[in-house]
Design a protein around this motif. Structure first.
Motif, PDB file in Angstrom:
ATOM      1  N   SER A  23       0.830  -1.206   0.000  1.00 25.75           N
ATOM      2  CA  SER A  23       0.000   0.000   0.000  1.00 25.75           C
ATOM      3  C   SER A  23       0.865   1.256   0.000  1.00 25.75           C
ATOM      4  CB  SER A  23      -0.956   0.005   1.188  1.00 25.75           C
ATOM      5  OG  SER A  23      -0.213   0.013   2.396  1.00 25.75           O
ATOM      6  N   GLU A  24       2.013   1.223   0.683  1.00 26.10           N
ATOM      7  CA  GLU A  24       2.894   2.382   0.673  1.00 26.10           C
ATOM      8  C   GLU A  24       3.445   2.637  -0.733  1.00 26.10           C
ATOM      9  OE1 GLU A  24       5.724   1.228   3.622  1.00 26.10           O
ATOM     10  OE2 GLU A  24       4.822   2.508   5.140  1.00 26.10           O
ATOM     11  N   LYS A  25       3.807   1.572  -1.439  1.00 24.96           N
ATOM     12  CA  LYS A  25       4.329   1.736  -2.789  1.00 24.96           C
ATOM     13  C   LYS A  25       3.237   2.230  -3.728  1.00 24.96           C
ATOM     14  CE  LYS A  25       8.423  -0.967  -3.116  1.00 24.96           C
ATOM     15  NZ  LYS A  25       9.258  -1.650  -4.069  1.00 24.96           N
ATOM     16  N   TYR A  26       2.001   1.840  -3.483  1.00 22.42           N
ATOM     17  CA  TYR A  26       0.918   2.313  -4.324  1.00 22.42           C
ATOM     18  C   TYR A  26       0.690   3.803  -4.106  1.00 22.42           C
ATOM     19  CZ  TYR A  26      -3.618   2.911  -6.447  1.00 22.42           C
ATOM     20  OH  TYR A  26      -4.650   3.354  -7.225  1.00 22.42           O
ATOM     21  N   ILE A  27       0.759   4.244  -2.876  1.00 25.86           N
ATOM     22  CA  ILE A  27       0.556   5.655  -2.544  1.00 25.86           C
ATOM     23  C   ILE A  27       1.761   6.486  -2.970  1.00 25.86           C
ATOM     24  CG2 ILE A  27       0.282   7.281  -0.640  1.00 25.86           C
ATOM     25  CD1 ILE A  27      -1.299   5.036   0.795  1.00 25.86           C
ATOM     26  N   ASN A  28       2.949   5.985  -2.718  1.00 22.47           N
ATOM     27  CA  ASN A  28       4.169   6.722  -3.033  1.00 22.47           C
ATOM     28  C   ASN A  28       5.106   5.810  -3.827  1.00 22.47           C
ATOM     29  OD1 ASN A  28       6.388   8.309  -3.199  1.00 22.47           O
ATOM     30  ND2 ASN A  28       6.740   8.509  -1.008  1.00 22.47           N
ATOM     31  N   PRO A  29       5.069   5.891  -5.148  1.00 21.33           N
ATOM     32  CA  PRO A  29       5.914   5.005  -5.945  1.00 21.33           C
ATOM     33  C   PRO A  29       7.397   5.327  -5.848  1.00 21.33           C
ATOM     34  CG  PRO A  29       4.804   6.589  -7.338  1.00 21.33           C
ATOM     35  CD  PRO A  29       4.267   6.773  -5.956  1.00 21.33           C
ATOM     36  N   PHE A  30       7.759   6.398  -5.163  1.00 20.89           N
ATOM     37  CA  PHE A  30       9.160   6.802  -5.086  1.00 20.89           C
ATOM     38  C   PHE A  30       9.813   6.401  -3.773  1.00 20.89           C
ATOM     39  CE2 PHE A  30       6.957   9.976  -7.752  1.00 20.89           C
ATOM     40  CZ  PHE A  30       7.395   9.468  -8.958  1.00 20.89           C
ATOM     41  N   THR A  31       9.222   5.427  -3.089  1.00 23.20           N
ATOM     42  CA  THR A  31       9.847   4.948  -1.860  1.00 23.20           C
ATOM     43  C   THR A  31      11.082   4.125  -2.181  1.00 23.20           C
ATOM     44  OG1 THR A  31       8.355   3.048  -1.847  1.00 23.20           O
ATOM     45  CG2 THR A  31       7.727   4.958  -0.508  1.00 23.20           C
ATOM     46  N   ASP A  32      11.139   3.601  -3.369  1.00 23.84           N
ATOM     47  CA  ASP A  32      12.277   2.805  -3.822  1.00 23.84           C
ATOM     48  C   ASP A  32      13.253   3.734  -4.543  1.00 23.84           C
ATOM     49  OD1 ASP A  32      14.025   0.981  -4.890  1.00 23.84           O
ATOM     50  OD2 ASP A  32      12.517  -0.168  -5.981  1.00 23.84           O
ATOM     51  N   GLU A  33      14.515   3.674  -4.209  1.00 25.98           N
ATOM     52  CA  GLU A  33      15.533   4.541  -4.813  1.00 25.98           C
ATOM     53  C   GLU A  33      15.608   4.380  -6.331  1.00 25.98           C
ATOM     54  OE1 GLU A  33      17.613   7.022  -3.694  1.00 25.98           O
ATOM     55  OE2 GLU A  33      16.348   6.919  -1.918  1.00 25.98           O
ATOM     56  N   ASP A  34      15.445   3.156  -6.823  1.00 25.86           N
ATOM     57  CA  ASP A  34      15.487   2.938  -8.266  1.00 25.86           C
ATOM     58  C   ASP A  34      14.348   3.670  -8.964  1.00 25.86           C
ATOM     59  OD1 ASP A  34      17.784   1.416  -8.260  1.00 25.86           O
ATOM     60  OD2 ASP A  34      16.701  -0.492  -8.135  1.00 25.86           O
ATOM     61  N   ASN A  35      13.160   3.618  -8.386  1.00 26.23           N
ATOM     62  CA  ASN A  35      12.020   4.317  -8.978  1.00 26.23           C
ATOM     63  C   ASN A  35      12.264   5.821  -9.002  1.00 26.23           C
ATOM     64  OD1 ASN A  35      10.610   1.980  -9.464  1.00 26.23           O
ATOM     65  ND2 ASN A  35       9.421   2.095  -7.576  1.00 26.23           N
ATOM     66  N   LEU A  36      12.814   6.344  -7.930  1.00 28.48           N
ATOM     67  CA  LEU A  36      13.105   7.773  -7.860  1.00 28.48           C
ATOM     68  C   LEU A  36      14.147   8.154  -8.904  1.00 28.48           C
ATOM     69  CD1 LEU A  36      12.634  10.455  -6.486  1.00 28.48           C
ATOM     70  CD2 LEU A  36      14.335   9.818  -4.769  1.00 28.48           C
ATOM     71  N   LYS A  37      15.163   7.322  -9.072  1.00 29.19           N
ATOM     72  CA  LYS A  37      16.194   7.585 -10.076  1.00 29.19           C
ATOM     73  C   LYS A  37      15.586   7.584 -11.478  1.00 29.19           C
ATOM     74  CE  LYS A  37      20.557   5.842 -11.945  1.00 29.19           C
ATOM     75  NZ  LYS A  37      20.159   6.087 -13.299  1.00 29.19           N
ATOM     76  N   HIS A  38      14.743   6.603 -11.769  1.00 22.62           N
ATOM     77  CA  HIS A  38      14.104   6.531 -13.079  1.00 22.62           C
ATOM     78  C   HIS A  38      13.215   7.751 -13.318  1.00 22.62           C
ATOM     79  CE1 HIS A  38      15.651   2.633 -14.101  1.00 22.62           C
ATOM     80  NE2 HIS A  38      15.131   2.079 -13.022  1.00 22.62           N
ATOM     81  N   TYR A  39      12.497   8.156 -12.299  1.00 19.83           N
ATOM     82  CA  TYR A  39      11.645   9.342 -12.413  1.00 19.83           C
ATOM     83  C   TYR A  39      12.485  10.576 -12.725  1.00 19.83           C
ATOM     84  CZ  TYR A  39       9.047  13.452 -10.992  1.00 19.83           C
ATOM     85  OH  TYR A  39       8.475  14.689 -10.962  1.00 19.83           O
ATOM     86  N   ARG A  40      13.569  10.754 -11.977  1.00 16.19           N
ATOM     87  CA  ARG A  40      14.419  11.924 -12.191  1.00 16.19           C
ATOM     88  C   ARG A  40      15.059  11.897 -13.574  1.00 16.19           C
ATOM     89  NH1 ARG A  40      17.100  12.022  -6.183  1.00 16.19           N
ATOM     90  NH2 ARG A  40      15.376  13.105  -5.152  1.00 16.19           N
ATOM     91  N   ASP A  41      15.505  10.724 -14.026  1.00 15.86           N
ATOM     92  CA  ASP A  41      16.085  10.604 -15.360  1.00 15.86           C
ATOM     93  C   ASP A  41      15.058  10.984 -16.429  1.00 15.86           C
ATOM     94  OD1 ASP A  41      18.500   9.782 -14.312  1.00 15.86           O
ATOM     95  OD2 ASP A  41      18.188   7.652 -14.756  1.00 15.86           O
ATOM     96  N   LEU A  42      13.855  10.466 -16.290  1.00 13.31           N
ATOM     97  CA  LEU A  42      12.803  10.756 -17.250  1.00 13.31           C
ATOM     98  C   LEU A  42      12.446  12.240 -17.235  1.00 13.31           C
ATOM     99  CD1 LEU A  42      10.739   9.780 -19.315  1.00 13.31           C
ATOM    100  CD2 LEU A  42       9.200   9.263 -17.424  1.00 13.31           C
ATOM    101  N   LYS A  43      12.318  12.812 -16.045  1.00  9.21           N
ATOM    102  CA  LYS A  43      11.987  14.237 -15.924  1.00  9.21           C
ATOM    103  C   LYS A  43      13.071  15.093 -16.552  1.00  9.21           C
ATOM    104  CE  LYS A  43      10.498  17.839 -12.736  1.00  9.21           C
ATOM    105  NZ  LYS A  43      10.712  18.809 -13.753  1.00  9.21           N
ATOM    106  N   ASN A  44      14.330  14.781 -16.302  1.00  3.41           N
ATOM    107  CA  ASN A  44      15.424  15.555 -16.891  1.00  3.41           C
ATOM    108  C   ASN A  44      15.412  15.442 -18.413  1.00  3.41           C
ATOM    109  OD1 ASN A  44      16.419  16.542 -14.469  1.00  3.41           O
ATOM    110  ND2 ASN A  44      17.818  14.836 -14.180  1.00  3.41           N
ATOM    111  N   SER A  45      15.135  14.248 -18.928  1.00  7.91           N
ATOM    112  CA  SER A  45      15.072  14.060 -20.376  1.00  7.91           C
ATOM    113  C   SER A  45      13.937  14.880 -20.981  1.00  7.91           C
ATOM    114  CB  SER A  45      14.868  12.589 -20.721  1.00  7.91           C
ATOM    115  OG  SER A  45      15.978  11.833 -20.325  1.00  7.91           O
ATOM    116  N   LEU A  46      12.786  14.854 -20.343  1.00  3.58           N
ATOM    117  CA  LEU A  46      11.644  15.615 -20.840  1.00  3.58           C
ATOM    118  C   LEU A  46      11.890  17.111 -20.746  1.00  3.58           C
ATOM    119  CD1 LEU A  46       8.692  13.503 -19.405  1.00  3.58           C
ATOM    120  CD2 LEU A  46       9.403  13.696 -21.791  1.00  3.58           C
ATOM    121  N   ASP A  47      12.477  17.563 -19.647  1.00  3.90           N
ATOM    122  CA  ASP A  47      12.781  18.986 -19.493  1.00  3.90           C
ATOM    123  C   ASP A  47      13.758  19.454 -20.568  1.00  3.90           C
ATOM    124  OD1 ASP A  47      11.118  19.110 -17.296  1.00  3.90           O
ATOM    125  OD2 ASP A  47      12.745  19.119 -15.824  1.00  3.90           O
TER     126      ASP A  47
END
Length: 84
Positions: free
Chosen positions: A5-29
């Motif tokens: 349930s925590e991962k469903y609410i906050n998908p960025f609890t895992d460092e890998d997910n946060l890294k992927h999010y940041r990589d994608l955001k930087n690419s889009l920006d």
């Protein structure tokens, strides 16, 4: 450890997910900024073409209007004359 349930609410609890999010955001920006830059350049070029077709301003005056080097205006003039 995060529960399901925590991962469903906050998908960025895992460092890998946060890294992927940041990589994608930087690419889009970066892509967005590059698109804006290209769009501005195309807009300036279209404006230069319009003023050149009017034939009432010198290359230097057109360059001053768009805050570009006179060489840019001359390049656009050559494109128009060659039919590009």
């Amino acid at each position: 450890m995060a529960t399901l349930s925590e991962k469903y609410i906050n998908p960025f609890t895992d460092e890998d997910n946060l890294k992927h999010y940041r990589d994608l955001k930087n690419s889009l920006d970066t892509a967005f900024e590059e698109g804006l830059k290209k769009g501005r350049e195309q807009g300036v070029e279209q404006g230069i073409k319009g003023l050149l077709k009017l034939g009432k301003l010198s290359d230097q005056e057109i360059a001053d209007v768009f805050s570009v080097e006179v060489e840019v205006v001359r390049r656009v003039r050559k494109e128009i004359e060659s039919g590009e």
